[in-house]
Motif scaffolding. Structure first.
Motif, short mmCIF file in Angstrom:
data_model
loop_
_atom_site.label_atom_id
_atom_site.label_comp_id
_atom_site.label_asym_id
_atom_site.label_seq_id
_atom_site.Cartn_x
_atom_site.Cartn_y
_atom_site.Cartn_z
N ASP A 64 0.85 -1.19 0.00
CA ASP A 64 0.00 0.00 0.00
C ASP A 64 0.88 1.23 0.00
N GLY A 65 0.43 2.28 -0.66
CA GLY A 65 1.19 3.51 -0.68
C GLY A 65 0.64 4.48 -1.69
N VAL A 66 1.44 5.49 -1.98
CA VAL A 66 1.06 6.53 -2.92
C VAL A 66 1.98 6.46 -4.12
N VAL A 67 1.41 6.50 -5.32
CA VAL A 67 2.22 6.48 -6.54
C VAL A 67 2.89 7.84 -6.66
N SER A 68 4.22 7.87 -6.62
CA SER A 68 4.95 9.13 -6.71
C SER A 68 5.51 9.36 -8.11
N ALA A 69 5.61 8.32 -8.92
CA ALA A 69 6.08 8.46 -10.30
C ALA A 69 5.57 7.29 -11.11
N SER A 70 5.20 7.59 -12.36
CA SER A 70 4.74 6.54 -13.27
C SER A 70 5.73 6.44 -14.41
N ASN A 71 6.08 5.23 -14.76
CA ASN A 71 7.04 4.98 -15.83
C ASN A 71 6.36 4.59 -17.13
N ALA A 85 5.88 1.83 -11.92
CA ALA A 85 5.64 3.01 -11.10
C ALA A 85 6.50 2.95 -9.85
N THR A 86 6.68 4.12 -9.25
CA THR A 86 7.36 4.22 -7.96
C THR A 86 6.30 4.48 -6.91
N ILE A 87 6.32 3.67 -5.85
CA ILE A 87 5.32 3.80 -4.80
C ILE A 87 6.01 4.14 -3.49
N ASP A 88 5.55 5.22 -2.87
CA ASP A 88 6.02 5.54 -1.53
C ASP A 88 5.12 4.78 -0.57
N GLU A 89 5.69 3.78 0.09
CA GLU A 89 4.90 2.89 0.95
C GLU A 89 4.32 3.63 2.14
N ASP A 90 3.10 3.27 2.48
CA ASP A 90 2.49 3.77 3.71
C ASP A 90 3.02 2.95 4.87
N GLY A 91 2.94 3.51 6.04
CA GLY A 91 3.25 2.73 7.24
C GLY A 91 4.68 2.79 7.64
N GLU A 92 5.37 1.68 7.55
CA GLU A 92 6.70 1.56 8.11
C GLU A 92 7.76 1.50 7.02
N PRO A 93 8.43 2.63 6.75
CA PRO A 93 9.49 2.63 5.74
C PRO A 93 10.74 1.93 6.29
N TYR A 94 11.77 1.86 5.50
CA TYR A 94 13.02 1.27 5.97
C TYR A 94 14.19 2.13 5.48
N VAL A 95 15.29 1.98 6.16
CA VAL A 95 16.53 2.62 5.75
C VAL A 95 17.55 1.51 5.50
N ARG A 96 18.34 1.70 4.47
CA ARG A 96 19.35 0.72 4.12
C ARG A 96 20.70 1.32 4.45
N ILE A 97 21.46 0.62 5.28
CA ILE A 97 22.80 1.08 5.63
C ILE A 97 23.80 0.04 5.14
N TYR A 98 25.04 0.47 5.01
CA TYR A 98 26.10 -0.44 4.56
C TYR A 98 27.22 -0.40 5.60
#
Length: 178
Positions: A64-71, A85-98
Motif C-alpha cells: 500500500d502507498g502513494v504512486v509518486s512516479a509513473s514509468n 511506477a514508484t510507490i512511496d509505501e504507507d506505514g513503516e518505511p526502511y533505511v538501508r545502511i552499509y
C-alpha cells in the motif's frame, strides 16, 4: 391429392420420433459422452487461459502507498515483472545502511536501533534490523590483502516504526549502532 403426401410426411415424422425415442431410451453412447467431456474440458481450459491473460493486464502494487512516479505512457507494452511506477509505501518505511565487514558483529537480526531522520535531527525513531545481506555489496576489484578485505561492505535493512509519518521516501537518516 395432398393426403398421400401428408400421410408420408406423418409416417416419416413418426419414424424419426420413434428412432429418437429409442436413442434416448438406450442412453448416450460412450463415444458421444467422451466427446462432450473433451469439449467441456477444452472450454474450461480456454476460460482459464483467458482469465490468466486478463489477470496479466492488471497492474498490482506489492504494498500500500502513494504512486509518486509513473514509468508508463498510453500504449506502452510492459514485460512481466517490469517496474511501472514508484510507490512511496504507507506505514513503516526502511533505511538501508552499509557496514564494513569489521562492524557486522555489532548488529543482529531483530535488534532494535535508533534512527535519526536527517530532515528532523531531534527526532529518534525506533527501528529493527530486518535483513543482513549474505554477500558483500561493495567489493574491491581485487581482494588480496587484509586492507582490501576490510573494505568489503554488507547491506543492512532497518525497518523504521514510523507511526506519525515524519519520514518521507528518499530522505536520508543516521542509524545509531550499539
Amino acid at each position: 391429392v395432398t393426403l398421400p403426401h401428408e400421410t408420408a410426411a406423418a409416417r416419416a415424422a413418426f419414424d424419426a420420433a420413434q428412432n429418437a425415442y429409442r436413442s434416448l431410451a438406450a442412453g448416450a453412447r460412450p463415444d458421444v459422452v467422451r466427446q462432450a467431456a473433451a469439449a467441456l474440458a477444452a472450454a474450461r481450459s480456454g476460460v482459464a487461459d483467458a482469465q490468466a491473460r486478463l489477470d496479466d493486464t492488471i497492474v498490482r502494487a506489492p504494498a500500500d502507498g502513494v504512486v509518486s512516479a509513473s514509468n508508463l505512457h498510453v500504449g506502452d507494452l510492459v514485460a512481466p515483472g517490469a517496474s511501472v511506477a514508484t510507490i512511496d509505501e504507507d506505514g513503516e518505511p526502511y533505511v538501508r545502511i552499509y557496514l564494513p565487514q569489521s562492524m557486522l558483529e555489532r548488529v543482529h537480526l531483530g535488534e532494535r536501533l535508533g534512527v535519526h531522520p536527517d530532515s528532523q535531527p531531534s527526532v529518534t525513531l525506533a527501528g529493527n534490523v530486518e535483513q543482513i545481506d549474505a554477500q558483500a555489496q561493495f567489493t574491491p576489484q581485487s581482494v588480496q590483502t587484509a586492507e582490501d578485505r576490510a573494505t568489503l561492505s554488507f547491506g543492512v535493512k532497518v525497518r523504521i516504526h514510523d507511526r506519525d509519518h515524519p519520514v518521507h521516501g528518499g530522505t536520508t537518516a543516521t542509524v545509531a549502532l550499539p
